[in-house]
Design a protein around this motif. Sequence first.
Motif, PDB file in Angstrom:
ATOM      1  N   LEU A 166       0.834  -1.200   0.000  1.00 22.75           N
ATOM      2  CA  LEU A 166       0.000   0.000   0.000  1.00 22.75           C
ATOM      3  C   LEU A 166       0.870   1.250   0.000  1.00 22.75           C
ATOM      4  N   LEU A 167       1.831   1.336   0.928  1.00 20.73           N
ATOM      5  CA  LEU A 167       2.699   2.511   1.004  1.00 20.73           C
ATOM      6  C   LEU A 167       3.521   2.673  -0.275  1.00 20.73           C
ATOM      7  N   LEU A 168       4.045   1.571  -0.787  1.00 27.26           N
ATOM      8  CA  LEU A 168       4.843   1.651  -2.009  1.00 27.26           C
ATOM      9  C   LEU A 168       3.995   2.073  -3.210  1.00 27.26           C
ATOM     10  N   SER A 169       2.780   1.553  -3.288  1.00 28.18           N
ATOM     11  CA  SER A 169       1.919   1.907  -4.415  1.00 28.18           C
ATOM     12  C   SER A 169       1.531   3.375  -4.386  1.00 28.18           C
ATOM     13  N   ARG A 170       1.322   3.937  -3.208  1.00 28.25           N
ATOM     14  CA  ARG A 170       1.016   5.369  -3.116  1.00 28.25           C
ATOM     15  C   ARG A 170       2.145   6.211  -3.687  1.00 28.25           C
ATOM     16  N   ARG A 171       3.363   5.749  -3.540  1.00 28.37           N
ATOM     17  CA  ARG A 171       4.509   6.508  -4.016  1.00 28.37           C
ATOM     18  C   ARG A 171       4.806   6.245  -5.492  1.00 28.37           C
ATOM     19  N   LEU A 172       4.631   5.002  -5.917  1.00 29.13           N
ATOM     20  CA  LEU A 172       5.015   4.633  -7.275  1.00 29.13           C
ATOM     21  C   LEU A 172       3.911   4.851  -8.304  1.00 29.13           C
ATOM     22  N   TYR A 173       2.641   4.775  -7.871  1.00 28.93           N
ATOM     23  CA  TYR A 173       1.531   4.830  -8.820  1.00 28.93           C
ATOM     24  C   TYR A 173       0.507   5.892  -8.396  1.00 28.93           C
ATOM     25  N   PRO A 174       0.912   7.152  -8.354  1.00 29.67           N
ATOM     26  CA  PRO A 174      -0.026   8.210  -7.936  1.00 29.67           C
ATOM     27  C   PRO A 174      -1.201   8.364  -8.892  1.00 29.67           C
ATOM     28  N   GLU A 175      -1.057   7.851 -10.123  1.00 27.90           N
ATOM     29  CA  GLU A 175      -2.134   7.984 -11.104  1.00 27.90           C
ATOM     30  C   GLU A 175      -3.273   7.002 -10.864  1.00 27.90           C
TER      31      GLU A 175
END
Length: 263
Positions: A166-175
């Motif tokens: 979850l934390l990584l996806s917020r940073r890597l995939y803001p779109e």
Amino acid sequence: MLELAPAVSTSAGCLSLVRGCLLGIAGLAAALVAPACLENGGMNEPQTIAVIDFETTGMSPSVGARATEIAAVLVRDGRVVDRYASLMRSGQRVPAFIEQLTGISNRMLAAAPPSAQVMREVSAFTQGCGVVAHNASFDRAFWQHERALAGVADLSGQPAEFGCTLLLSRRLYPESANHKLGTLVAFHGIQTHGRAHRALADAEVTAELWLRITRDVQRRYAAGAPFSLLCALQRAPKTGLAACAARYLAKGAASGRDQHPPA
């Protein structure tokens, strides 16, 4: 409604059979996996990742909730290599709305193995591995609580920090529209094989999401994407990922020079 894969059938007999097959190799898996997790060029960097997921009776152990099911999917060398899944009987009743959400009933849990037994088994299965979950603060709370109740000692070599997709996806995939697991599965076109809100189905897709994140970090920032780098990135500011990766790689290079000084 999608049915769950056979490995976590709602039939107690099927569940017992699958658990028997899985646990017949659990001791061997633990023995084989732990050294591979710990050895990485002399560094204490896990090579095998255990992606876990809990189903529970509520939001937190702090309000008396208990786990009803756990799954662990092992990932190594860019692919899934093993799986564990089991219902677990704590004696606490499942609220009606949770049963509706997960499909896990009190009747199913009555035939499940005791929670302490399951936690001992899954702890051995994941020994030495880096641990990952989606919204890891939730799963980590139950992981620590259920292991403590089972009397499972801390396992040597297992990193204290959880990787969090979850934390990584917020940073890597803001779109992405949001960063719920189901939304990210659709965003990345990850294939699903079971019912959402069951432990094995959720752990399987989280494992695929972790693999996707690992590949994207490799492509964007580094030739390799070890567990500790991903844990560092999940704490970094969203605008500071490249700088975080650069600092991590520079520190690793300096450490390597210190360990192997020029002749």
